[in-house]
Design an enzyme around this catalytic site. Structure first.
Site, PDB file in Angstrom:
ATOM      1  N   HIS A   1       0.731  -1.320   0.062  1.00 30.23           N
ATOM      2  CA  HIS A   1       0.149  -0.050  -0.026  1.00 30.23           C
ATOM      3  C   HIS A   1       0.873   1.440   0.021  1.00 30.23           C
ATOM      4  O   HIS A   1       0.605   2.114  -0.702  1.00 30.23           O
ATOM      5  CB  HIS A   1      -0.974   0.278   1.367  1.00 30.23           C
ATOM      6  CG  HIS A   1      -1.932   0.886   1.167  1.00 30.23           C
ATOM      7  ND1 HIS A   1      -3.198   0.823   0.216  1.00 30.23           N
ATOM      8  CD2 HIS A   1      -2.263   2.302   1.819  1.00 30.23           C
ATOM      9  CE1 HIS A   1      -3.852   1.762   0.477  1.00 30.23           C
ATOM     10  NE2 HIS A   1      -3.456   2.614   1.165  1.00 30.23           N
TER      11      HIS A   1
ATOM     12  N   ASP B   1       3.422  -9.412 -19.293  1.00 27.81           N
ATOM     13  CA  ASP B   1       2.992 -10.640 -19.119  1.00 27.81           C
ATOM     14  C   ASP B   1       3.280 -11.463 -20.513  1.00 27.81           C
ATOM     15  O   ASP B   1       3.642 -12.638 -20.425  1.00 27.81           O
ATOM     16  CB  ASP B   1       1.549 -11.127 -18.653  1.00 27.81           C
ATOM     17  CG  ASP B   1       1.331 -10.875 -17.169  1.00 27.81           C
ATOM     18  OD1 ASP B   1       2.025 -11.226 -16.446  1.00 27.81           O
ATOM     19  OD2 ASP B   1       0.661 -10.203 -16.870  1.00 27.81           O
TER      20      ASP B   1
ATOM     21  N   CYS C   1      -0.443  -1.477 -23.441  1.00 26.94           N
ATOM     22  CA  CYS C   1      -0.492  -0.799 -22.058  1.00 26.94           C
ATOM     23  C   CYS C   1       0.456  -1.405 -21.235  1.00 26.94           C
ATOM     24  O   CYS C   1       0.555  -1.190 -19.956  1.00 26.94           O
ATOM     25  CB  CYS C   1      -1.779  -0.825 -21.348  1.00 26.94           C
ATOM     26  SG  CYS C   1      -2.348  -2.662 -21.192  1.00 26.94           S
TER      27      CYS C   1
HETATM   28  C1  PEP Z   1       0.829  -6.411 -18.651  1.00 25.47           C
HETATM   29  O1  PEP Z   1       0.890  -7.636 -18.189  1.00 25.47           O
HETATM   30  O2  PEP Z   1       1.597  -5.939 -19.470  1.00 25.47           O
HETATM   31  C2  PEP Z   1       0.100  -5.797 -17.988  1.00 25.47           C
HETATM   32  C3  PEP Z   1      -0.285  -4.213 -18.344  1.00 25.47           C
HETATM   33  O3  PEP Z   1      -0.808  -6.024 -16.973  1.00 25.47           O
HETATM   34  P1  PEP Z   1      -0.088  -5.896 -15.446  1.00 25.47           P
HETATM   35  O4  PEP Z   1       1.445  -5.289 -15.597  1.00 25.47           O
HETATM   36  O5  PEP Z   1      -0.906  -5.245 -14.706  1.00 25.47           O
HETATM   37  O6  PEP Z   1      -0.036  -7.798 -15.080  1.00 25.47           O
HETATM   38 MG    MG Z   2      -0.614  -8.424 -17.061  1.00 25.30          MG
END
Ligand code: PEP
Ligand code: MG
Length: 588
Positions: free
Chosen positions: A189, A454, A501
């Protein structure tokens, strides 16, 4: 001078005197009292309760004023716990019957609650035990209240652990130069808040209470995860220079935000922002970005310390959407590195390959239904809201989610609730099976967003959190670029919106490469947004495209990176000198 190595949590440099939050309970002994001393302990407890109550009310008011009411919900629930007579009676009973000191009575109670809730699967109940611990720890600290109120501000705050209820207060009220903790990770947090407020932070400093002295000079290097104790004067001078340079750069980059979103040769692009924490939206220049490309909703569970109910979620989604035309809300992405305390998670051999993302939501339907309802209801007032699902693996999952969404819509219609009927449903491309099959998947979704964090971990079979192998997750590896190029081309061919993203879109060099691969939508983290924008507006798309195509003849990511950095530095020296420095700061 002593150097301690931890983990970088929030970038930036902080210089100041070490200020300890009260040291942890582990330094106290567990001696018993003798008969006759119970009254004294009860009196200590009573004044600690009063003090804790006053403190919580003050924190609540402060948070409401600085961060908004939704952040104060957690403190409200702590106040209610403190006022719960049965809880306090349990402490008194332990003092009177077990002859424990007030501190020990509280500690025993914390242990008892942990034991009871250890195997409970209900996440509301498990969340409760953390609230109870937070209140009891505050009470425990106040048993040894020094007498007068500490009013200091600034300094570098040192703590083994920063409780969720303390984090907002410390950061907004004490204005620290930096934070150093022993505990903490990505979903901690205090880290999330420090990031939102730009306070440099290092976590993972072991035996912190024994290694740092109150009042000594400290440098927090949040870029490299280093802490320097009693630094030499040349180090202070050097770090002050870095801090000043960072500030200058920040101002320069902020100016770039004023420019239109198009490359030097006139190609438009769209720039979105990733939001993790609702209060971050306050700092986004809303008229300068195209919207929120990724709202990581799992952090709502952290900020409120529980699973917010439908009404609370509607408020959250409406709050973050205010002033944006295009808002992509990602369904709770839980599991693996995002295990939230208080929610039930099964022990798994390979959590990253286990029940995470949409898989977790399918087996915890109440979470999914409530969230979909709340997003739909918020879409009645904010029609720019879109829904995005994390960790989709195949077409069947998309179809299943579509049916759940239809089911939720039908219930809302029956209840006479308004929502955007044609709300868009998109998915994250994070699993290689989706990337390879993108041409088919696109038939079933309105848009896709590539989660390169990921996707790279699964493409390279490399745990993104394991420092020993994470160097293999190299986004500029030609194999990875080939895959990204395929996803971008197929999506554009089919007239479907595609964005990135993952962190790749937050790196100026990588963003340039993605532009060269044909990407037009980027969603960056707020801190890197100005740098990404500066890179994109300073280059010519056609030139970059040629360079990127050239770079694909190399066989390794390292060669691609060196070639592109060199070429870009030649053409855009001002921007890429800064990019190169970023590289070296990050990679050593
Ligand atoms: C990703 O996996 O690129 C992503 C944007 O999700 P997170 O980093 O929240 O897993
Ligand atoms: Mg992800």
């Amino acid at each position: 001078m002593i150097e301690l190595i931890g983990k970088p949590a929030v970038p930036g440099i902080g210089i100041g005197k070490a200020r300890f939050l009260i040291k942890s309970y582990s330094s106290l002994t567990r001696q018993k009292i003798v008969k006759g001393q119970e009254l004294e302990q009860r009196k200590r407890l009573e004044s600690a309760i009063k003090r804790t109550e006053a403190e919580l009310i003050e924190i609540k008011e402060e948070i409401e004023e600085k961060l908004g009411k939704e952040h104060a919900l957690i403190i409200e629930s702590h106040l209610m716990l403190l006022q719960d007579k049965s809880l306090m009676e349990e402490v008194v009973n332990r003092i009177e019957k077990e002859l424990e000191t007030a501190e020990n009575a509280i500690e025993s109670l914390i242990e008892k609650y942990h034991e009871i809730f250890k195997n409970v699967n209900d996440y509301h109940m498990r969340g409760k035990v953390h609230d109870i611990e937070d209140v009891l720890r505050r009470l425990q600290k106040n048993l040894n209240y020094p007498g007068e109120k500490e009013e200091w501000e600034g300094g570098v705050i040192i703590a083994r652990n920063i409780l969720p209820s303390e984090a907002a207060f410390i950061i907004t009220k004490r204005n620290p130069e930096g934070l150093i903790t022993e505990l903490g990770g990505e979903t901690y947090h205090a880290v999330i808040l420090a990031r939102a407020f730009g306070v440099p932070m290092v976590v993972g400093i072991e035996e912190i209470e024994d290694r740092i002295r109150e009042g000594e000079n400290v440098i927090v290097d949040g870029n490299q995860g280093k802490v320097i104790l009693s630094p030499a004067s040349y180090q202070i001078v050097n770090y002050r220079k870095i801090k000043a340079r960072e500030e200058r750069e920040r101002k320069l980059l902020l100016k770039a935000m004023e420019e239109e979103n198009k490359t030097l040769d006139g190609h438009p692009f769209r720039l979105f922002v990733n939001i993790e924490f609702p209060s971050e939206v306050e700092k986004i220049p809303k008229d300068r970005v195209n919207g929120i490309g990724l709202f990581r909703t799992e952090y709502l569970l952290l900020s409120s310390g529980k699973v917010p109910d439908e009404e609370e979620q509607v408020k959250f989604y409406s709050y973050i959407s205010e002033g944006f035309k295009d808002i992509t809300i990602r369904l709770f992405d839980l599991g693996a590195e995002k295990e939230i305390e208080g929610l039930p998670f099964q022990e798994e051999e390979n959590p990253a390959l286990g029940e995470r993302g949409i898989r977790y939501l399918f087996s915890h339907k109440e979470l999914l239904y409530t969230q979909l309802r709340a997003i739909l209801i918020a879409s009645a007032i904010h029609p720019g809201i879109r829904i995005m699902a994390p960790m989709i693996t195949n077409v069947l999952e998309v179809k299943k989610l579509f049916l759940v969404l239809e089911d939720v819509k039908e219930t809302l219609r029956m209840e006479g609730k308004h929502f955007r009927e044609d709300i868009e449903l998109g998915i994250m491309v994070e699993v290689p099976s989706i990337a390879i099959f993108i041409d088919r998947i696109l038939r079933y979704v309105d848009f896709v967003s590539i989660g390169t964090n990921d996707l790279s971990q699964y493409v390279f079979a490399t745990d993104r959190t394991n420092e020993r192998v994470s160097y293999l997750c190299e986004p500029l590896e030609p194999a990875f670029l080939r895959m990204l190029s395929f996803i971008i081309k197929e999506s554009k061919k089919r007239g479907k919106r595609v964005s990135i993203c993952g962190e790749m879109a937050s790196n100026p060099l990588h963003a340039a490469v993605l532009l060269g691969l044909g990407l037009e939508e980027f969603s960056s983290n707020p801190a890197m947004l100005p740098r990404v924008k500066k890179a994109l507006i300073s280059l010519e798309k056609d030139v970059v495209k040629r360079k990127v195509i050239n770079s694909l003849r190399f066989s390794t990511g390292h060669e691609v990176e060196e070639y592109l950095l060199g070429e870009m530095e030649k053409i855009y020296p001002e921007v890429y000198r800064c990019v190169r420095r970023l590289y070296y700061e990050k990679n050593g």
